[in-house]
Design a protein around this motif. Structure first.
Motif, PDB file in Angstrom:
ATOM      1  N   MET A   1       0.977  -1.326  -0.094  1.00 59.32           N
ATOM      2  CA  MET A   1       0.182  -0.023  -0.046  1.00 59.32           C
ATOM      3  C   MET A   1       0.856   1.316   0.037  1.00 59.32           C
ATOM      4  N   ASN A   2       1.845   1.146   0.661  1.00 56.68           N
ATOM      5  CA  ASN A   2       3.069   2.279   0.715  1.00 56.68           C
ATOM      6  C   ASN A   2       3.381   2.751  -0.719  1.00 56.68           C
ATOM      7  N   LYS A   3       3.709   1.753  -1.396  1.00 57.11           N
ATOM      8  CA  LYS A   3       4.136   1.786  -2.748  1.00 57.11           C
ATOM      9  C   LYS A   3       3.152   2.656  -3.726  1.00 57.11           C
ATOM     10  N   VAL A   4       1.861   2.239  -3.403  1.00 58.13           N
ATOM     11  CA  VAL A   4       0.801   2.961  -4.252  1.00 58.13           C
ATOM     12  C   VAL A   4       0.680   4.392  -3.614  1.00 58.13           C
ATOM     13  N   MET A   5       0.869   4.628  -2.443  1.00 62.51           N
ATOM     14  CA  MET A   5       0.749   6.156  -2.161  1.00 62.51           C
ATOM     15  C   MET A   5       1.780   6.902  -2.598  1.00 62.51           C
ATOM     16  N   ASN A   6       3.206   6.464  -2.771  1.00 64.50           N
ATOM     17  CA  ASN A   6       4.293   7.201  -3.185  1.00 64.50           C
ATOM     18  C   ASN A   6       4.156   6.991  -4.707  1.00 64.50           C
ATOM     19  N   TYR A   7       3.603   6.240  -5.411  1.00 66.51           N
ATOM     20  CA  TYR A   7       3.353   6.484  -6.668  1.00 66.51           C
ATOM     21  C   TYR A   7       2.207   7.378  -6.952  1.00 66.51           C
ATOM     22  N   ILE A   8       1.320   7.672  -6.378  1.00 66.18           N
ATOM     23  CA  ILE A   8       0.426   8.517  -6.524  1.00 66.18           C
ATOM     24  C   ILE A   8       0.863  10.076  -6.286  1.00 66.18           C
ATOM     25  N   LEU A   9       1.498  10.075  -5.135  1.00 68.38           N
ATOM     26  CA  LEU A   9       2.161  11.508  -5.036  1.00 68.38           C
ATOM     27  C   LEU A   9       3.180  11.892  -6.291  1.00 68.38           C
ATOM     28  N   ASN A  10       4.113  10.740  -6.558  1.00 64.90           N
ATOM     29  CA  ASN A  10       5.137  11.192  -7.542  1.00 64.90           C
ATOM     30  C   ASN A  10       4.393  11.438  -8.899  1.00 64.90           C
ATOM     31  N   ARG A  11       3.498  10.718  -9.131  1.00 59.63           N
ATOM     32  CA  ARG A  11       2.905  10.934 -10.555  1.00 59.63           C
ATOM     33  C   ARG A  11       1.913  11.890 -10.529  1.00 59.63           C
ATOM     34  N   TYR A  12       0.945  12.307  -9.463  1.00 59.48           N
ATOM     35  CA  TYR A  12       0.115  13.154  -9.733  1.00 59.48           C
ATOM     36  C   TYR A  12       0.123  14.494  -8.801  1.00 59.48           C
ATOM     37  N   GLY A  13       1.076  14.532  -7.837  1.00 62.84           N
ATOM     38  CA  GLY A  13       1.434  15.524  -6.708  1.00 62.84           C
ATOM     39  C   GLY A  13       2.400  16.593  -7.281  1.00 62.84           C
ATOM     40  N   SER A  14       2.306  17.769  -6.602  1.00 61.42           N
ATOM     41  CA  SER A  14       2.878  19.081  -7.531  1.00 61.42           C
ATOM     42  C   SER A  14       4.185  19.153  -6.562  1.00 61.42           C
ATOM     43  N   THR A  15       5.042  19.832  -6.785  1.00 62.20           N
ATOM     44  CA  THR A  15       6.400  20.255  -6.172  1.00 62.20           C
ATOM     45  C   THR A  15       6.011  21.131  -4.941  1.00 62.20           C
ATOM     46  N   VAL A  16       6.461  20.607  -3.744  1.00 63.23           N
ATOM     47  CA  VAL A  16       6.396  21.300  -2.463  1.00 63.23           C
ATOM     48  C   VAL A  16       7.735  21.660  -1.873  1.00 63.23           C
ATOM     49  N   LYS A  17       7.779  23.031  -1.535  1.00 62.82           N
ATOM     50  CA  LYS A  17       9.062  23.290  -1.112  1.00 62.82           C
ATOM     51  C   LYS A  17       8.591  23.626   0.442  1.00 62.82           C
ATOM     52  N   ILE A  18       9.574  22.793   1.577  1.00 56.97           N
ATOM     53  CA  ILE A  18       8.997  23.078   3.014  1.00 56.97           C
ATOM     54  C   ILE A  18      10.126  23.670   3.586  1.00 56.97           C
ATOM     55  N   THR A  19      10.210  24.797   4.366  1.00 59.84           N
ATOM     56  CA  THR A  19      11.249  25.164   4.968  1.00 59.84           C
ATOM     57  C   THR A  19      11.023  25.254   6.560  1.00 59.84           C
ATOM     58  N   GLU A  20      11.932  24.756   7.381  1.00 61.51           N
ATOM     59  CA  GLU A  20      11.603  24.570   8.656  1.00 61.51           C
ATOM     60  C   GLU A  20      12.808  24.888   9.481  1.00 61.51           C
ATOM     61  N   LYS A  21      13.167  25.716  10.225  1.00 63.91           N
ATOM     62  CA  LYS A  21      14.311  26.143  11.147  1.00 63.91           C
ATOM     63  C   LYS A  21      15.518  26.243  10.257  1.00 63.91           C
ATOM     64  N   GLY A  22      15.288  26.914   8.959  1.00 62.85           N
ATOM     65  CA  GLY A  22      16.504  27.075   8.121  1.00 62.85           C
ATOM     66  C   GLY A  22      16.851  25.851   7.168  1.00 62.85           C
ATOM     67  N   ASN A  23      16.207  24.619   7.451  1.00 61.84           N
ATOM     68  CA  ASN A  23      16.322  23.605   6.543  1.00 61.84           C
ATOM     69  C   ASN A  23      15.490  23.715   5.502  1.00 61.84           C
ATOM     70  N   THR A  24      15.615  23.352   4.066  1.00 60.77           N
ATOM     71  CA  THR A  24      14.476  23.202   2.992  1.00 60.77           C
ATOM     72  C   THR A  24      14.722  21.915   2.450  1.00 60.77           C
ATOM     73  N   ILE A  25      13.636  21.439   2.173  1.00 60.12           N
ATOM     74  CA  ILE A  25      13.357  20.165   1.169  1.00 60.12           C
ATOM     75  C   ILE A  25      12.416  20.309   0.296  1.00 60.12           C
ATOM     76  N   ARG A  26      12.558  19.561  -0.969  1.00 62.69           N
ATOM     77  CA  ARG A  26      11.482  19.590  -1.924  1.00 62.69           C
ATOM     78  C   ARG A  26      10.870  18.066  -2.181  1.00 62.69           C
ATOM     79  N   THR A  27       9.710  18.062  -2.133  1.00 65.40           N
ATOM     80  CA  THR A  27       9.118  16.851  -2.110  1.00 65.40           C
ATOM     81  C   THR A  27       7.886  17.077  -3.049  1.00 65.40           C
TER      82      THR A  27
END
Length: 115
Positions: A1-27
């Protein structure tokens, strides 16, 4: 099930930039407006059940994203900025499925003033 959720996020999700306490990630993720449910306003006509109030949003992103439980992270997607208010991890059968966060629209206030 986890693979399905990752597939959906990677296929249909938008790029999100998260900045917290000086650290930035893109997902990858989704942001959608939250609908009101049993919300009471003082001296204001209530919003009908299921309608948008344009004040809070829901972020869904991958299970590997780590957010501070106190909130305050800045989330950017499609040119818009949001601040996390609360967050958690959805766990199914002992596996982390995704991370969720309730967001409010970012304003020019100091990010320290959000509670």
């Amino acid at each position: 099930m986890n693979k399905v959720m990752n597939y959906i996020l990677n296929r249909y999700g938008s790029t999100v930039k998260i900045t917290e306490k000086g650290n930035t990630i893109r997902t990858k993720g989704f942001i959608e407006p939250l609908h009101t449910k049993n919300k009471t306003y003082y001296n204001i006509k209530p919003i009908p059940l299921g309608k948008l109030d344009n004040s809070h949003y829901l972020l869904i992103t991958g299970p590997d994203v780590v957010l501070d439980k106190c909130g305050g992270a800045v989330v950017e997607m499609c040119g818009k900025k949001y601040i996390t208010k609360s967050n958690g991890t959805y766990i199914l059968a002992g596996q982390k499925m995704y991370v969720w966060a309730v967001l409010s629209a970012h304003t020019e206030q100091s990010e320290d003033s959000y509670e």
